[in-house]
Design a protein around this motif. Structure first.
Motif, PDB file in Angstrom:
ATOM      1  N   LEU A 152       0.839  -1.193   0.000  1.00  0.00           N
ATOM      2  CA  LEU A 152       0.000   0.000   0.000  1.00  0.00           C
ATOM      3  C   LEU A 152       0.874   1.244   0.000  1.00  0.00           C
ATOM      4  O   LEU A 152       1.866   1.325   0.723  1.00  0.00           O
ATOM      5  N   ASP A 153       0.492   2.230  -0.805  1.00  0.00           N
ATOM      6  CA  ASP A 153       1.163   3.527  -0.869  1.00  0.00           C
ATOM      7  C   ASP A 153       0.239   4.540  -0.192  1.00  0.00           C
ATOM      8  O   ASP A 153      -0.745   4.984  -0.790  1.00  0.00           O
ATOM      9  N   TYR A 154       0.536   4.876   1.050  1.00  0.00           N
ATOM     10  CA  TYR A 154      -0.387   5.687   1.841  1.00  0.00           C
ATOM     11  C   TYR A 154      -0.483   7.130   1.339  1.00  0.00           C
ATOM     12  O   TYR A 154      -1.538   7.756   1.441  1.00  0.00           O
ATOM     13  N   GLU A 155       0.594   7.637   0.779  1.00  0.00           N
ATOM     14  CA  GLU A 155       0.523   8.981   0.198  1.00  0.00           C
ATOM     15  C   GLU A 155      -0.387   8.978  -1.016  1.00  0.00           C
ATOM     16  O   GLU A 155      -1.162   9.924  -1.240  1.00  0.00           O
ATOM     17  N   ILE A 157      -2.925   6.928  -1.456  1.00  0.00           N
ATOM     18  CA  ILE A 157      -4.296   6.811  -0.943  1.00  0.00           C
ATOM     19  C   ILE A 157      -4.811   8.179  -0.506  1.00  0.00           C
ATOM     20  O   ILE A 157      -5.956   8.550  -0.794  1.00  0.00           O
ATOM     21  N   SER A 171     -10.498   0.319   4.795  1.00  0.00           N
ATOM     22  CA  SER A 171      -9.190  -0.326   4.823  1.00  0.00           C
ATOM     23  C   SER A 171      -9.375  -1.793   5.174  1.00  0.00           C
ATOM     24  O   SER A 171     -10.451  -2.215   5.588  1.00  0.00           O
ATOM     25  N   VAL A 180      -1.035  -3.287   7.973  1.00  0.00           N
ATOM     26  CA  VAL A 180      -1.684  -2.064   7.504  1.00  0.00           C
ATOM     27  C   VAL A 180      -1.422  -0.939   8.491  1.00  0.00           C
ATOM     28  O   VAL A 180      -1.538  -1.131   9.710  1.00  0.00           O
ATOM     29  N   ASP A 181      -1.093   0.236   7.967  1.00  0.00           N
ATOM     30  CA  ASP A 181      -0.906   1.424   8.789  1.00  0.00           C
ATOM     31  C   ASP A 181      -2.262   2.115   8.934  1.00  0.00           C
ATOM     32  O   ASP A 181      -2.635   2.968   8.131  1.00  0.00           O
ATOM     33  N   TRP A 182      -2.998   1.717   9.960  1.00  0.00           N
ATOM     34  CA  TRP A 182      -4.347   2.248  10.161  1.00  0.00           C
ATOM     35  C   TRP A 182      -4.324   3.753  10.384  1.00  0.00           C
ATOM     36  O   TRP A 182      -5.228   4.472   9.934  1.00  0.00           O
ATOM     37  N   ALA A 184      -2.319   6.013   9.172  1.00  0.00           N
ATOM     38  CA  ALA A 184      -2.148   6.752   7.919  1.00  0.00           C
ATOM     39  C   ALA A 184      -3.467   6.856   7.164  1.00  0.00           C
ATOM     40  O   ALA A 184      -3.781   7.908   6.586  1.00  0.00           O
ATOM     41  N   ILE A 185      -4.239   5.778   7.166  1.00  0.00           N
ATOM     42  CA  ILE A 185      -5.528   5.817   6.470  1.00  0.00           C
ATOM     43  C   ILE A 185      -6.518   6.681   7.242  1.00  0.00           C
ATOM     44  O   ILE A 185      -7.326   7.410   6.646  1.00  0.00           O
TER      45      ILE A 185
END
Length: 415
Positions: A152-155, A157, A171, A180-182, A184-185
């Motif tokens: 996943l690319d959080y930037e 998203i 997510s 998963v970086d919750w 960040a989402i």
């Protein structure tokens, strides 16, 4: 369990049930969403609560005779709160998909916007695929994993959220092998004024045991399944803060369902109780270790893993580099023939179809329940390799099938 009582009234069904029990004993269950519950959970799910209607919630039922149904549901709720640290828990959803539907019903209107992970990149039907209710009722846009890294690319998203201005960001995954970086989402959702629903269907047990970061207390809503890595009764669960409690409960009943399946709730209660035992944390840690060993074994044998490995309970193999002429369906069919049951799966950048995909997905929860550790997982990785490398070779199949049976016999199930 002999199914003698079933056989007395319905021999064909008894035969099918007995055959399924034997199939599970004699095969390696590696579908990432499957597990083997305890016989205590099986008994709870086959209990007299099958007979009981209990529309409403504990203390506020629309039927009489619910004292023990209330007791069971309250136990399931309190144990779930202990496991995941949630303020409010609803244990009535019939499935993880039902839980997701209830969240949408609670906070969205038809036509509202959902931003979620694309199915071919590891998402789930209920996150908004066009053949599913979510895709039919809501305006859905998808984000994807990075084509090069498989992560996943959080930037990206966050940028997509700014561009599409969704009402809710979903997510979670059904085939993503990394943590998963919750946060960040959640930041991406906060930035556009959207809700955030974290679907932990696959990793409920890993989150409960601290083997995966928890979205509880971060995301507005956390949904999940209760029969995968948590090994409880089959169904769904919703967790949220108190501010959303009434909206969620009303969405589940009467918005989405009538009477809850109280026998399933009993299975959830028993399974949650088992997961509160410290031994469950050891189990969850072994699930992750086993997936890592399996992934390394497959890589050593020439397979390419999406994202290069795993942090969770599953590995996702992209066959296009190592076996360009073999589809996920080919591999699934051949492996089932020797007693290894997993599934063909789409991969990022899929060039085939979901019915004939380019990858396979393999999970370790059920094998870990049977007692498999690193040595067995290395062996399983080698067995998978021998079959996929030699499709159609009956001698290889026979040799592998014999080893599979030896593994099953050494780690018996439901004796």
């Amino acid at each position: 369990m002999s199914y003698d009582r079933v056989r007395a009234v319905d021999e064909p069904v008894a035969d099918a049930l007995a055959d399924e029990r034997q199939r599970q004993r004699d095969t390696l269950a590696m579908i990432a969403s499957e597990n083997h519950v305890s016989e205590a959970v099986l008994a709870a799910q086959g209990s007299e609560l099958t007979n009981k209607y209990a529309e409403g919630y504990p203390g506020e039922r629309y039927y009489g005779g619910c004292a023990y149904a209330d007791e069971v549901e309250e136990l399931a709720i309190e144990r779930a709160k202990d496991l995941w640290g949630a303020e409010h828990v609803n244990v009535q959803p019939h499935s993880g998909s039902s839980a997701n539907m209830a969240v949408y019903l609670a906070v969205l209107e038809p036509g509202d916007k959902i931003l979620s992970l694309d199915l071919t990149h590891g998402g789930h039907l209920s996150h908004g695929h066009d053949v599913n209710f979510a895709g039919k009722l809501y305006d859905v846009t998808h984000y994807e994993v990075d084509a090069e890294t498989g992560r996943l690319d959080y930037e990206s998203i966050a940028r997509k959220a700014e561009k599409t201005n969704p009402d809710i960001i979903v997510s979670g995954f059904s085939a993503y092998p990394r943590q998963v970086d919750w946060k960040a989402i959640q930041e991406a959702a906060d930035n556009v004024g959207a809700y955030h629903m974290a679907d932990i269907a696959h990793i409920t047990g890993l989150v409960a045991a601290g083997e995966h970061p928890s979205p509880v207390g971060i995301a507005d809503f956390v949904t999940g399944s209760t029969h995968k890595t948590i090994r409880a009764g089959r169904g769904g669960i919703i967790m949220c803060g108190e501010e959303y409690a009434d909206a969620i409960d009303t969405a589940v009943f009467p918005g989405l369902q009538g009477g809850p399946l109280m026998h399933n709730v009993a299975g959830k209660a028993v399974g949650f109780g088992e997961a509160l035992d410290p031994a469950f944390n050891e189990y969850a840690a072994q699930v992750v270790k086993n997936a890592d060993v399996l992934g390394e074994a497959l890589q050593e044998n020439g397979f390419s893993l999406v994202s290069g490995g795993t942090d969770t309970h599953l590995v996702l193999v992209d066959l296009r580099k190592s076996h360009p002429d073999v589809t996920g369906s080919d591999a699934e069919e051949a492996l089932e023939e020797v007693g290894i049951v997993l599934n063909g799966n789409t991969v990022p950048g899929e060039t085939r179809t979901p019915f004939n995909p380019s990858g396979i997905r393999a999970g370790t929860p059920a094998l870990t329940t049977r007692g498999f550790e690193a040595a067995e997982m290395q062996q399983v990785g080698d067995l998978i390799t021998r079959v996929v490398d030699n499709l159609g070779d009956t001698e290889v199949y026979a040799d592998v099938a014999a080893e599979v049976q030896e593994l099953c016999d050494a780690h018996p199930l439901y004796e």
